[in-house]
Design a protein around this motif. Structure first.
Motif, PDB file in Angstrom:
ATOM      1  N   GLY A  46      47.430  51.101  40.757  1.00 50.14           N
ATOM      2  CA  GLY A  46      46.043  51.376  39.984  1.00 50.14           C
ATOM      3  C   GLY A  46      46.334  50.649  38.793  1.00 50.14           C
ATOM      4  N   HIS A  47      45.021  50.184  38.383  1.00 50.91           N
ATOM      5  CA  HIS A  47      44.956  49.228  37.139  1.00 50.91           C
ATOM      6  C   HIS A  47      45.233  50.245  35.873  1.00 50.91           C
ATOM      7  CE1 HIS A  47      41.080  51.012  35.850  1.00 50.91           C
ATOM      8  NE2 HIS A  47      40.949  51.172  37.071  1.00 50.91           N
ATOM      9  N   ASN A  48      45.306  49.407  34.721  1.00 46.90           N
ATOM     10  CA  ASN A  48      45.782  50.109  33.389  1.00 46.90           C
ATOM     11  C   ASN A  48      44.627  51.288  33.128  1.00 46.90           C
ATOM     12  OD1 ASN A  48      47.896  48.645  33.354  1.00 46.90           O
ATOM     13  ND2 ASN A  48      47.111  47.394  31.720  1.00 46.90           N
ATOM     14  N   GLU A 173      55.938  51.516  36.242  1.00 44.22           N
ATOM     15  CA  GLU A 173      55.494  50.064  35.875  1.00 44.22           C
ATOM     16  C   GLU A 173      56.871  49.421  35.291  1.00 44.22           C
ATOM     17  OE1 GLU A 173      52.098  48.519  34.321  1.00 44.22           O
ATOM     18  OE2 GLU A 173      51.413  50.499  34.457  1.00 44.22           O
ATOM     19  N   HIS A 206      51.327  47.801  39.005  1.00 43.65           N
ATOM     20  CA  HIS A 206      49.955  47.234  39.567  1.00 43.65           C
ATOM     21  C   HIS A 206      50.180  45.815  40.008  1.00 43.65           C
ATOM     22  CE1 HIS A 206      50.036  46.220  35.000  1.00 43.65           C
ATOM     23  NE2 HIS A 206      50.574  45.213  35.658  1.00 43.65           N
ATOM     24  N   TYR A 207      51.553  45.393  40.512  1.00 41.95           N
ATOM     25  CA  TYR A 207      51.906  44.250  41.411  1.00 41.95           C
ATOM     26  C   TYR A 207      51.806  44.750  42.701  1.00 41.95           C
ATOM     27  CZ  TYR A 207      53.453  42.466  36.770  1.00 41.95           C
ATOM     28  OH  TYR A 207      53.300  41.764  35.584  1.00 41.95           O
ATOM     29  N   ARG A 245      39.994  47.068  41.065  1.00 36.36           N
ATOM     30  CA  ARG A 245      40.470  46.013  40.073  1.00 36.36           C
ATOM     31  C   ARG A 245      42.068  45.912  40.570  1.00 36.36           C
ATOM     32  NH1 ARG A 245      39.136  47.520  33.747  1.00 36.36           N
ATOM     33  NH2 ARG A 245      40.827  45.757  33.728  1.00 36.36           N
ATOM     34  N   LEU A 246      42.147  45.550  41.618  1.00 38.31           N
ATOM     35  CA  LEU A 246      43.748  45.292  42.147  1.00 38.31           C
ATOM     36  C   LEU A 246      43.424  43.865  42.890  1.00 38.31           C
ATOM     37  CD1 LEU A 246      44.964  48.670  43.197  1.00 38.31           C
ATOM     38  CD2 LEU A 246      45.843  47.455  41.306  1.00 38.31           C
ATOM     39  N   ASP A 247      44.612  43.454  42.809  1.00 33.97           N
ATOM     40  CA  ASP A 247      45.044  41.988  43.766  1.00 33.97           C
ATOM     41  C   ASP A 247      45.368  42.136  45.122  1.00 33.97           C
ATOM     42  OD1 ASP A 247      44.520  40.239  41.904  1.00 33.97           O
ATOM     43  OD2 ASP A 247      46.388  39.668  41.570  1.00 33.97           O
TER      44      ASP A 247
ATOM     45  N   LEU C 174      49.508  42.714  31.441  1.00 36.03           N
ATOM     46  CA  LEU C 174      48.083  43.262  31.721  1.00 36.03           C
ATOM     47  C   LEU C 174      47.905  43.644  33.253  1.00 36.03           C
ATOM     48  CD1 LEU C 174      45.930  40.466  29.789  1.00 36.03           C
ATOM     49  CD2 LEU C 174      46.461  43.268  29.063  1.00 36.03           C
ATOM     50  N   ASP C 175      46.991  44.170  33.664  1.00 32.52           N
ATOM     51  CA  ASP C 175      46.593  44.635  35.136  1.00 32.52           C
ATOM     52  C   ASP C 175      46.014  43.197  35.703  1.00 32.52           C
ATOM     53  OD1 ASP C 175      44.251  45.008  34.329  1.00 32.52           O
ATOM     54  OD2 ASP C 175      44.288  46.975  34.598  1.00 32.52           O
ATOM     55  N   PRO C 176      45.942  43.187  37.276  1.00 32.45           N
ATOM     56  CA  PRO C 176      45.246  42.110  37.719  1.00 32.45           C
ATOM     57  C   PRO C 176      43.958  41.728  37.153  1.00 32.45           C
ATOM     58  CG  PRO C 176      46.337  43.245  39.478  1.00 32.45           C
ATOM     59  CD  PRO C 176      46.421  44.039  38.223  1.00 32.45           C
ATOM     60  N   ARG C 177      43.018  42.560  37.002  1.00 34.44           N
ATOM     61  CA  ARG C 177      41.708  42.389  36.417  1.00 34.44           C
ATOM     62  C   ARG C 177      41.838  41.614  35.068  1.00 34.44           C
ATOM     63  NH1 ARG C 177      36.305  44.556  36.696  1.00 34.44           N
ATOM     64  NH2 ARG C 177      36.936  45.330  39.039  1.00 34.44           N
ATOM     65  N   GLY C 178      42.693  42.405  34.223  1.00 30.51           N
ATOM     66  CA  GLY C 178      42.808  41.926  33.023  1.00 30.51           C
ATOM     67  C   GLY C 178      43.615  40.564  32.845  1.00 30.51           C
ATOM     68  N   ARG C 179      44.389  40.316  33.813  1.00 33.60           N
ATOM     69  CA  ARG C 179      44.825  38.823  33.610  1.00 33.60           C
ATOM     70  C   ARG C 179      43.652  37.882  34.231  1.00 33.60           C
ATOM     71  NH1 ARG C 179      47.689  38.629  38.978  1.00 33.60           N
ATOM     72  NH2 ARG C 179      45.396  38.356  39.450  1.00 33.60           N
ATOM     73  N   GLU C 181      40.562  38.246  33.629  1.00 34.90           N
ATOM     74  CA  GLU C 181      39.788  37.954  32.519  1.00 34.90           C
ATOM     75  C   GLU C 181      40.029  37.108  31.356  1.00 34.90           C
ATOM     76  OE1 GLU C 181      37.419  42.245  33.232  1.00 34.90           O
ATOM     77  OE2 GLU C 181      38.772  42.087  31.499  1.00 34.90           O
TER      78      GLU C 181
END
Lengths: 286, 266, 284
Positions: A46-48, A173, A206-207, A245-247, C174-179, C181
């Motif tokens: 999950g994102h932050n 994390e 989140h990786y 919001r994930l990769d 930061l999370d992927p989106r934050g990164r 951005e």
């Protein structure tokens, strides 16, 4: 019977102003369901701000549910009498390696947990030795944590939890502040514990690369579980992941892009080898 | 310069001194300090020097490691030495313009400097050979009787050991924040006292914020590991006196008596 | 020419038993308007290197010229250098200290001695350019979320209008989106203002996507200094020093090893896709 079972779990943060009046209520966990079997390696993505850390703190009884139930190894987390038993069953490793090491010498830090729960002296030493060896930090036992790398500090923190002989370890994390080498070290240590000691692992991250080898993956967003499945199943849904919001790992993304360009590739390709094999088949098939 | 502070920096080695019980070391250090401040004359000085260097040799801590601790207080030493040197009244030895160095001043300055240096080195032997945890354990146990009059000895000891663990981290952090603000044009050097104090705000606020954040995290981590205070805890390293401590006490007391004898005879 | 480094060496704790060489005879040239990535594992000397560029560390040996002037000259104003070479440290949000976000961003330009009006204008512009909405200007920086804090901190450096912007791991934590951005923001600014940008990172994937030139540091030496494509051709050597090329680079090379004749230059997903599609097209 799962070792961890969340049913309709809700957690609300109540924010009060200076006079103690309720200013706002934030729902961090919104009717969440989740089940972990003993010995599994679970990843929660999950994102932050998605609620994953709030969830993690529940498993360790650092937070208690506002609504719904959370059962840890048969114990109800809402019942305060269970707090210490739960904390021994489900140990927790935090994000910042510096802020969770209490002692100035590695082995003394690992002994801190067993001291707290009243383990006899001789057994503390046995446990410290076992846990430091299990994460490969035994030869650093007399070092100061300040002289260790981030990955090493995090392994010491894991050993500190292992010394309490938990059935389950939650890692919130654990690699977010580490360099790539440190990340690899920590992940390898966690996988070894899972494989060789049968410890249930809940890895919060989140990786995406870190969840490829997990048994089962939950994706959280806005306090809810929005996706779940095995890594391949999760990674096959590239667009949905990006919405949350994930990769996705580069190779999976590349396969997805190639698929879009019209190549007949399967969903959820995870490794380079898989992709090369698939491409070779396409070409030879012609 | 900040890196030179040796206080709270344990030096791991396998030595007789390391093996001593922290209470023995606390007692020994105390007696040593008293002896340093009561010695007079060359023979006393030689005896103390021989004892100190013998202990340092025994501890297997390299001498330059000890001396690094002195570097941090060098300026203090020099200033204190100067005061003694120039401001002690008595028989003048040399007079330059209006300032004169007196025989008494010279003596005081030398004595004072030696005492300070030995004080620091003596206590460094203790801090370098004892882990902060052992040290606080030692204090906790030595001060245990105070528990009866409601002094929270365990809590104080725990706070001390945590403080010792975080001092190096916060020093490093200070360095980092200072650099970051300097990169934004902050000036920590020029200006008068008030301006200087004001200029410290961009350094101190982030430092406090960070210290609080760390304290919060740490409290959570301790709770997660079932910490509930001193009751019901066992000890990984319970303090028990062994043969080596009996020898230690004998050596330290013997040394002290010897010094007193020297003092009385001369 | 923005920077010329001539045989710069730096040793920590010189003259003690703890002496350690962090930079060893590093020579480099950095042109105006370049977008450079500096890569190396922890302890490779990359952080030491960038701290020389704005005079926070002074080389033990060698010389550094900024716009032709020797920065170690007696008369050279290091504070002026620091306003021209902006530095965003790792976890920059840890340097926030003022009562409001806006005031904090004003700190840099104020130190530059600009008149009140210009300070305000610059702070406003900087906050705008990092995409922080107006409603946050008057709140305490400590009330912002992690990502917002980082933006505010970066704005604090941008407000000084540096001609060179150095960022040390700006996406750490930061999370992927934050990164994405933050990196997009930096890239956009680079295009818009044409400033020189130096990005320090662990992540090859990030660097490959954005920069024109990569400097790989190892043991205080410059190991490679070239365009990404050329640097990543050395993926085996990179691996030996604890770094990894982007996954796609591995993929392309492994395909070639299997006798699949694909072009190996790709360093990003898009390039790899194009190369593979082209290769498949050629098979027909």
């Amino acid at each position: 019977m799962g070792i961890i079972e969340a049913k309709n779990l809700v957690h609300e943060y109540i924010i009060r102003d200076e006079e103690g009046n309720v200013e706002s209520i934030q729902t961090a966990l919104d009717h969440m369901d989740l089940k972990v079997e003993p010995g599994q390696f679970i990843a929660v993505l999950g994102h932050n701000g998605s609620g994953k850390s709030t969830f993690a703190k529940h498993i360790n009884a650092l937070l208690t549910p506002t609504e719904g139930t959370l059962i840890v190894d048969g114990m109800d987390a809402s019942d305060e009498d269970n707090t210490y038993a739960i904390r021994q069953t489900a140990g927790m490793v935090f994000q910042n390696p510096d802020n969770q090491i209490i002692a100035s010498v590695v082995q003394e830090d690992v002994g801190f947990g067993p001291e707290n729960i009243g383990v006899p002296t001789d057994e503390i030493w046995e446990r410290v030795e076992r846990s430091l060896k299990s994460v490969g930090m035994w030869k650093y036992r007399e070092h100061s944590p300040n002289k260790l790398s981030g990955g090493q500090k995090q392994r010491v923190a894991i050993a500190g939890v292992m010394a309490m002989e938990p059935k389950c370890i939650i890692l919130d994390e654990p690699t977010a502040m580490l360099d790539p080498d440190g990340r690899k070290e920590v992940l390898a240590a966690v996988h070894t514990l899972n494989r060789e000691k049968g410890v249930t692992i809940i890895l919060i991250t989140h990786y995406m690369e870190e969840v490829v080898d997990a048994d089962y993956v939950y994706v959280m967003d806005q306090g809810k579980v929005v996706m779940e499945g095995n890594p391949r199943g999760i990674f096959s849904q590239v667009d949905t992941l990006q919405e949350h919001r994930l990769d996705v790992p580069q190779i999976t993304l590349l396969a997805h892009e190639l698929q879009r360009a019209g190549l007949p590739l399967a969903d959820g390709i995870l490794t380079r080898e898989e992709l090369i094999d698939a491409l070779e088949r396409i070409v030879k098939g012609r | 310069m900040l890196r030179d502070i040796t206080l709270g920096q344990y030096y791991p080695a396998d030595s007789k001194i390391h093996a001593l019980d922290p209470r023995t070391k606390l007692f020994g250090t105390l007696l040593f300090i008293i002896s340093v401040f009561s010695f007079e004359g060359v023979i006393g000085f030689v005896a103390i020097t021989v004892f100190l260097f013998w202990v340092i040799h025994m501890s297997k801590v390299p001498l330059n490691f000890m001396l690094r601790g002195l570097k941090a207080i060098m300026i203090l030493l020099i200033i204190a030495g100067m005061f003694n040197l120039f401001l002690t009244p008595g028989q003048p030895l040399v007079t330059i313009w209006k300032i004169s160095i007196t025989r008494e001043g010279l003596r005081n300055a030398i004595m004072m400097t030696i005492r300070m240096v030995y004080l620091i080195m003596g206590s460094s032997v203790m801090t370098l050979t004892t882990t902060p945890n052992q040290l606080t354990d030692g204090l906790e146990k030595a001060l245990h009787p105070l528990n009866k009059i409601n002094v929270p000895v365990h809590e104080i000891a725990m706070m001390m050991s945590i403080a010792l663990r975080f001092i190096p981290i916060l020093i490093e952090e200070t360095d980092k924040i200072m650099k970051a603000q300097m990169a934004r044009g902050a000036d920590f050097e020029s200006g008068g006292l008030i301006k200087k104090a004001k200029n410290m705000v961009p350094l101190l606020v982030p430092l406090f914020v960070s210290a609080f954040r760390r304290a919060n995290d740490l409290a959570l981590a301790m709770e997660a590991r079932c910490y509930v205070g001193g009751d019901g805890r066992t000890k990984m390293m319970p303090l028990v006196y062994t043969q080596i401590d009996r020898v230690g006490y004998a050596v330290v007391i013997g040394y002290f008596i010897l010094l007193m004898v020297i003092k009385a005879v001369l | 020419m923005a920077f010329i480094l001539d045989k710069v060496s730096y040793r920590y704790s010189e003259g003690t038993a703890y002496e350690m060489t962090a930079l060893d005879q590093v020579s480099l040239q950095i042109q105006d308007g370049e977008f450079i990535g500096v890569i190396g594992h922890t302890g490779s000397g990359k952080s030491t290197l960038i701290q020389h560029l704005n005079g926070l560390l002074k080389a033990t040996e060698g010389a550094i010229y900024f716009n032709g002037q020797d920065i170690y000259d007696k008369d050279y104003d290091l504070r002026d250098l620091r306003t021209q070479v902006g530095m965003v440290f790792q976890y920059p949000e840890h340097q926030l200290f003022e009562e409001t976000v806006f005031k904090d961003v004003c700190f840099g330009p104020k130190n530059q001695g600009l008149p009140e009006k210009d300070v305000t204008l610059r702070a406003y512009e900087a906050l705008r350019s990092v995409g922080l909405p107006d409603k946050y200007f008057d709140v305490s920086p400590f009330e912002l979320s992690g990502g917002q804090k980082r933006r505010a901190a970066i704005a604090g450096v941008l407000a000084m209008k540096p001609s060179v912007l150095i960022l040390d791991e700006p996406t750490a934590g930061l999370d992927p989106r934050g990164r994405d951005e933050i990196l997009d923001l930096i890239a956009e600014m680079h295009v818009h203002y044409g400033n020189t940008v130096i990005l320090v990172s662990h992540s090859m994937e990030d660097v490959a996507k954005y920069v024109d030139r990569i400097i790989v540091m190892d043991h205080g030496h410059v190991m490679f200094d070239d365009v990404p494509r050329e640097v990543f051709h050395h993926y085996r050597e990179l691996e030996e020093i604890g770094l990894a090329a982007p996954q796609v680079t591995y993929l392309m090379h492994e395909m070639q090893e299997r006798g699949l004749d694909v072009n190996c230059d790709a360093t990003t997903v898009d390039e790899a896709r194009d190369a593979i599609l082209q290769w498949i097209g050629n098979q027909r």
